[in-house]
Design a protein around this motif. Structure first.
Motif, short mmCIF file in Angstrom:
data_model
loop_
_atom_site.label_atom_id
_atom_site.label_comp_id
_atom_site.label_asym_id
_atom_site.label_seq_id
_atom_site.Cartn_x
_atom_site.Cartn_y
_atom_site.Cartn_z
N GLU A 12 2.59 3.17 -0.67
CA GLU A 12 1.83 2.26 0.37
C GLU A 12 1.92 2.75 1.05
N GLY A 72 -5.29 -2.32 -6.67
CA GLY A 72 -4.29 -1.08 -6.76
C GLY A 72 -4.35 0.33 -7.75
N ALA A 116 -3.16 -0.15 -10.69
CA ALA A 116 -2.89 -0.44 -12.58
C ALA A 116 -1.74 0.15 -12.92
N ASN A 166 -11.88 -0.09 -15.09
CA ASN A 166 -12.96 0.26 -14.80
C ASN A 166 -13.35 0.66 -13.21
#
Ligand code: NAD
Length: 356
Positions: free
Chosen positions: A89, A276, A278, A288
């Motif tokens: 991150e 994020g 996931a 998605n």
């Protein structure tokens, strides 16, 4: 036109959703007679594994040389206990900082076929199509002095004229590509910072006589967003208020898998889904891809001025949903459950038809 972009797929579902967005961009380029050049670089956990740092210098250099970066997501559970400099991150924070992206754009569009996915009544959210333009690098999150001593703490909200001018221009330019209405959200009845915002925005607004702008207090805006969200086109606001209002507006739409974003600076823009990496669904063809595909549309509009092409993508997304295709996150027992690749493929198919 040459659409020369960087992709940073990153971790988890990042590569899966970016692949679909690139397919969509290829289809748009074909149909509208553009040339697409895509250069892929490593970021996040993927970069840590290959070169040992979350944001390699090579990646940063390449991003600086292009107008636009399409990013998937960063973050992987194996780095949860790593020191900050070795966390995936960290790459994102540094990338935004290095590219000086001072404007965060978050559209909230309620797609008609997904009216029931919102936590508000369908008749309240129907027709919502707004864009929040949030100042990202100034205000109370960064102001000094700041401190906490025993039972007393303080922060400083500070804004300068140039900081307000540049974000105001972003908002007015964005409004020109939309319904030509800007709402400046502030707390000018209490805060001197807001009074400066009003003065500067009034001046900048005079350079855009075709765009109407009005001020609104932030407390009223928080209420209006869930009472009558259709009244808004572009919401222009500072860092603190924008942080809160953009999350509130996101909830109007239903799923995190639908929300795109853009971070703009003086040169390079970063386009990415709000979600994020996931890890819980990574590698399963379940993610998605629509948030990333919609981010690609923002990229065409804001970094390349290709509004018609951007609209074509957005219309294709609407139509795919209209036809009942649903990934698991937006599946409510009706329509056809599809995976990441199938959803991307359907957008490409409709895009070809809509513009052929
Ligand atoms: P997340 O957004 O990754 O996932 C939250 C939930 O939403 C999960 O259940 C996930 O399956 C679902 N979800 C997210 N995107 C989806 C999509 N496109 N389609 C369907 N379902 C989707 O948030 P998190 O679980 O809190 O974080 C996971 C990792 O991502 C962490 O390492 C975090 O630090 C990182 N993260 C990165 C970014 C970024 O790259 N911009 C943003 C947020 C979190």
């Amino acid at each position: 036109m040459l659409i020369d972009i960087i992709t940073l797929p990153g971790d988890g579902i990042g590569p899966e959703v970016v692949a679909q967005a690139v397919n969509v961009l290829r289809r748009v380029a074909e149909r509208f007679g553009h040339q697409l050049k895509v250069s892929e670089y490593a970021i996040g956990g993927a970069a840590l594994r290959s070169v040992g740092v979350p944001l390699p210098e090579e990646t940063l250099r390449a991003c600086r040389e292009r107008a636009a970066v399409l990013l998937g997501a960063v973050g992987a559970p194996e780095y949860d206990d790593a020191p900050p400099s070795l966390k995936p991150e960290t790459a994102l924070l540094r990338l935004r900082q290095e590219l000086g992206t001072f404007a965060n754009l978050r559209p909230a569009t309620v797609y008609r076929p997904l009216l029931n996915a919102s936590s508000l009544k369908p008749e309240v959210v129907a027709g919502t199509d707004l864009l929040i333009v949030r100042e990202l690098t100034g205000g109370i999150y960064f102001g000094t002095p700041r401190g906490l001593q025993d039972d007393e703490a303080y922060n400083t909200m500070r804004y300068t004229r140039p900081e307000i001018e540049r974000i105001a221009h972003v908002a007015f330019r964005a409004a020109r590509q939309r319904r030509r209405k800007v709402t400046l959200v502030d707390k000018a009845n209490v805060l001197e910072c807001s009074q400066l915002w009003r003065r500067v925005v009034a001046e900048v607004g005079r350079q855009y006589p075709d765009v109407e702008w009005t001020p609104m207090y932030v407390d009223n805006c928080a209420m209006q967003l869930i009472a009558r969200p259709q009244q808004f086109d572009v919401i222009l606001t500072g860092n603190l208020f924008g942080d809160i209002l953009s999350d509130e507006a996101a909830m109007l739409t239903g799923s995190i898998g639908l929300l795109p974003s853009a971070s703009l600076g003086e040169a390079t823009g970063i386009y990415e889904p709000v979600h994020g990496s996931a890890p819980d669904i990574a590698g399963q063809n379940k993610a998605n891809p629509l948030a990333t595909i919609a981010s690609a549309a923002l990229m065409l509009r804001h970094s390349f001025g290709l509004n018609e092409e951007a609209r074509a993508i957005e219309r294709a997304i609407e139509e795919v949903l209209e036809r009942g295709y649903r990934t698991a996150d937006i599946y409510r027992g009706e329509g056809q459950l599809v995976g990441t690749r199938e959803m991307g493929h359907q957008v490409c198919r409709l895009l070809a038809r809509a513009t052929a």
